[in-house]
Write a protein that holds these residues in place. Structure first.
Motif, PDB file in Angstrom:
ATOM      1  N   MET A 177     -37.386  13.441   6.924  1.00 13.32           N
ATOM      2  CA  MET A 177     -37.197  12.960   7.486  1.00 13.32           C
ATOM      3  C   MET A 177     -37.837  12.060   8.596  1.00 13.32           C
ATOM      4  SD  MET A 177     -38.671  16.321   9.618  1.00 13.32           S
ATOM      5  CE  MET A 177     -38.172  15.405  11.462  1.00 13.32           C
ATOM      6  N   GLY A 178     -38.770  11.449   6.888  1.00  9.72           N
ATOM      7  CA  GLY A 178     -38.953  10.245   7.195  1.00  9.72           C
ATOM      8  C   GLY A 178     -40.619   9.857   7.580  1.00  9.72           C
ATOM      9  N   LYS A 179     -41.765  11.359   7.200  1.00 17.13           N
ATOM     10  CA  LYS A 179     -41.912  11.217   7.911  1.00 17.13           C
ATOM     11  C   LYS A 179     -43.493  10.587   6.504  1.00 17.13           C
ATOM     12  CE  LYS A 179     -42.706  14.222  10.779  1.00 17.13           C
ATOM     13  NZ  LYS A 179     -42.585  13.745  12.321  1.00 17.13           N
ATOM     14  N   ASP A 180     -44.505   9.489   6.719  1.00 15.81           N
ATOM     15  CA  ASP A 180     -44.725   8.931   5.350  1.00 15.81           C
ATOM     16  C   ASP A 180     -45.856   9.398   5.431  1.00 15.81           C
ATOM     17  OD1 ASP A 180     -43.567   5.644   7.241  1.00 15.81           O
ATOM     18  OD2 ASP A 180     -44.593   6.515   8.788  1.00 15.81           O
ATOM     19  N   PHE A 181     -46.593  10.404   5.392  1.00 15.12           N
ATOM     20  CA  PHE A 181     -48.251  11.251   5.047  1.00 15.12           C
ATOM     21  C   PHE A 181     -47.597  12.527   5.411  1.00 15.12           C
ATOM     22  CE2 PHE A 181     -49.438   6.709   5.223  1.00 15.12           C
ATOM     23  CZ  PHE A 181     -50.454   7.152   4.403  1.00 15.12           C
ATOM     24  N   ILE A 182     -47.946  13.454   4.606  1.00 11.51           N
ATOM     25  CA  ILE A 182     -47.456  14.775   4.781  1.00 11.51           C
ATOM     26  C   ILE A 182     -48.858  15.380   4.147  1.00 11.51           C
ATOM     27  CG2 ILE A 182     -46.302  16.295   4.360  1.00 11.51           C
ATOM     28  CD1 ILE A 182     -43.587  14.536   3.303  1.00 11.51           C
ATOM     29  N   LEU A 183     -49.545  15.878   4.704  1.00 16.84           N
ATOM     30  CA  LEU A 183     -49.850  16.709   4.862  1.00 16.84           C
ATOM     31  C   LEU A 183     -49.888  18.106   4.318  1.00 16.84           C
ATOM     32  CD1 LEU A 183     -52.632  15.150   7.435  1.00 16.84           C
ATOM     33  CD2 LEU A 183     -52.315  15.126   4.946  1.00 16.84           C
ATOM     34  N   VAL A 184     -50.626  19.016   3.015  1.00 14.01           N
ATOM     35  CA  VAL A 184     -50.553  20.235   2.685  1.00 14.01           C
ATOM     36  C   VAL A 184     -51.732  20.766   2.693  1.00 14.01           C
ATOM     37  CG1 VAL A 184     -49.392  21.511   0.947  1.00 14.01           C
ATOM     38  CG2 VAL A 184     -48.261  19.415   1.486  1.00 14.01           C
ATOM     39  N   GLU A 185     -51.907  21.669   3.429  1.00 14.50           N
ATOM     40  CA  GLU A 185     -53.048  22.823   3.595  1.00 14.50           C
ATOM     41  C   GLU A 185     -52.517  23.643   2.848  1.00 14.50           C
ATOM     42  OE1 GLU A 185     -56.869  24.996   6.640  1.00 14.50           O
ATOM     43  OE2 GLU A 185     -54.734  23.613   7.413  1.00 14.50           O
ATOM     44  N   THR A 186     -53.644  24.147   2.127  1.00 10.60           N
ATOM     45  CA  THR A 186     -54.013  25.439   1.381  1.00 10.60           C
ATOM     46  C   THR A 186     -54.310  26.579   2.473  1.00 10.60           C
ATOM     47  OG1 THR A 186     -55.377  25.029  -0.471  1.00 10.60           O
ATOM     48  CG2 THR A 186     -53.944  24.536  -0.960  1.00 10.60           C
ATOM     49  N   VAL A 187     -53.745  28.039   1.640  1.00 12.99           N
ATOM     50  CA  VAL A 187     -54.910  28.885   1.955  1.00 12.99           C
ATOM     51  C   VAL A 187     -56.289  29.463   2.512  1.00 12.99           C
ATOM     52  CG1 VAL A 187     -54.265  30.906   0.412  1.00 12.99           C
ATOM     53  CG2 VAL A 187     -54.207  31.431   3.084  1.00 12.99           C
ATOM     54  N   GLY A 188     -57.059  28.706   0.950  1.00 12.15           N
ATOM     55  CA  GLY A 188     -58.039  28.767   1.034  1.00 12.15           C
ATOM     56  C   GLY A 188     -58.197  30.264   0.396  1.00 12.15           C
ATOM     57  N   VAL A 189     -58.212  30.108  -1.087  1.00 10.72           N
ATOM     58  CA  VAL A 189     -57.914  31.640  -1.583  1.00 10.72           C
ATOM     59  C   VAL A 189     -59.003  31.412  -2.888  1.00 10.72           C
ATOM     60  CG1 VAL A 189     -56.143  32.503  -1.546  1.00 10.72           C
ATOM     61  CG2 VAL A 189     -56.567  30.977  -3.524  1.00 10.72           C
ATOM     62  N   GLY A 190     -59.631  30.575  -3.071  1.00  9.66           N
ATOM     63  CA  GLY A 190     -60.928  28.992  -3.507  1.00  9.66           C
ATOM     64  C   GLY A 190     -60.246  28.768  -5.155  1.00  9.66           C
TER      65      GLY A 190
END
Length: 323
Positions: free
Chosen positions: A134-147
């Protein structure tokens, strides 16, 4: 081709519908992803992981603001726990990012874990490729938080952020056997709380131990950095983003050999994961359609045959059939 064209044009509605198809494993997904793939590889991917309650979503929200202030577009993939009722994402993380939801240059998408371990989902890589195309410059991937076992994010991201808070005590010690080894930047959030110096010292000691163990190996590698933030107040997030850019410049500059080695390992794992998923899905589908699965279950109940023997027999038959 119409779907591909619209995604390449940045059409959010088309992208959102197609991402749902990826998550639902619809049959048209593979062909579209194949056509999108040549248009990927431009976005810089940042993974954000850590224990539940450390403020990952708030930090992501602040990073979106910093990135947008620089005129760059952002894609966000927020991995949420699976709802026990609908099977979908509970959307708690996405709700905390609502102030950016109306920005046309910010595309936020929640995904449900659906029983997938490692902090991500089975469809995360495909969704990253869509946002990249799509042309996004940055992609942030936030995980679910299992540790501690949340290490899959390193196979998707260029820079991996591990978010911690002061006073975690034994949890700091616990991460050395898990996510410590995948962290590029350690973020001590809620840095105004008591115990922040102790937390910084504990992380620094572990980084030094890890580096001493790697001496002679990855000598041109990256030494993890420690940053302090107060995400809820926006304190330190600009400096954190600056450090992410420093890491990016390292990967594509003096650390290019280190990056290529990491990329090779990441691509290898991705390909093996795709092969495993494809073979497993095809085999299970074949078993269900042919009736072999029900037949095997009948043998368990009627003939009292153990599942281990049945499993070996089924796999033996499947492996000797023409693919």
């Amino acid at each position: 081709m119409q779907i591909v064209k619209k995604i390449l044009e940045g059409d959010i509605k088309t992208a959102a519908r197609f991402i749902r198809d990826i998550d639902d494993k619809m049959p048209n997904v593979s062909n579209v992803l194949k056509k999108l793939y040549p248009h990927t590889g431009h976005a810089y991917i940042i993974g954000i992981t850590g224990f539940p309650g450390v403020g990952k979503s708030t930090l992501v929200d602040q990073l979106i603001q910093v990135i947008r202030e620089q005129g760059k577009s952002v894609g966000v993939i927020s991995i949420d726990p699976t709802s026990p009722f609908s099977g979908g994402a509970i959307l708690g993380d996405r709700i905390r990012m609502q102030r950016n939801a109306l920005d046309d240059d910010v595309f936020i998408r929640s995904l449900a874990t659906r029983g997938y371990f490692g902090g991500l989902t089975a469809s995360t890589k495909g969704v990253v490729d869509v946002m990249d195309a799509m042309g996004k410059d940055f992609i942030l991937v936030e995980t679910v938080g299992v540790g501690q076992d949340e290490v899959d994010v390193m196979n998707v991201a260029h820079s991996t952020l591990i978010v911690l808070i002061p006073g975690m005590g034994d949890n700091i010690q616990a991460i050395k056997a898990g996510i410590l080894e995948v962290g590029d930047i350690f973020v001590i959030n809620k840095a105004d709380q008591k115990g922040v110096e102790r937390t910084v010292r504990d992380i620094q000691i572990m980084i030094e131990i890890d580096q001493s163990l790697k001496r002679g190996e990855d000598k041109d590698g990256w030494v993890p950095k420690i940053m302090r933030t107060q995400a809820i107040a926006g304190v330190g997030t600009k400096e954190l983003f600056d450090q992410i850019i420093v890491h990016r410049d390292f990967l594509f500059g003096e650390g290019i050999d280190y990056y290529k080695k990491r990329k090779y390992l990441r691509d290898r794992l991705e390909l093996l994961d795709m092969i495993e998923s494809k073979i497993l899905g095809d085999m299970i589908n074949r078993l269900e359609k042919s009736g072999e699965l029900d037949e095997a279950l009948g043998k368990m109940y009627d003939d009292n045959i153990d599942p281990y023997t049945l499993c070996d027999d089924i796999i033996e038959r499947l492996l000797h059939k023409d693919i």
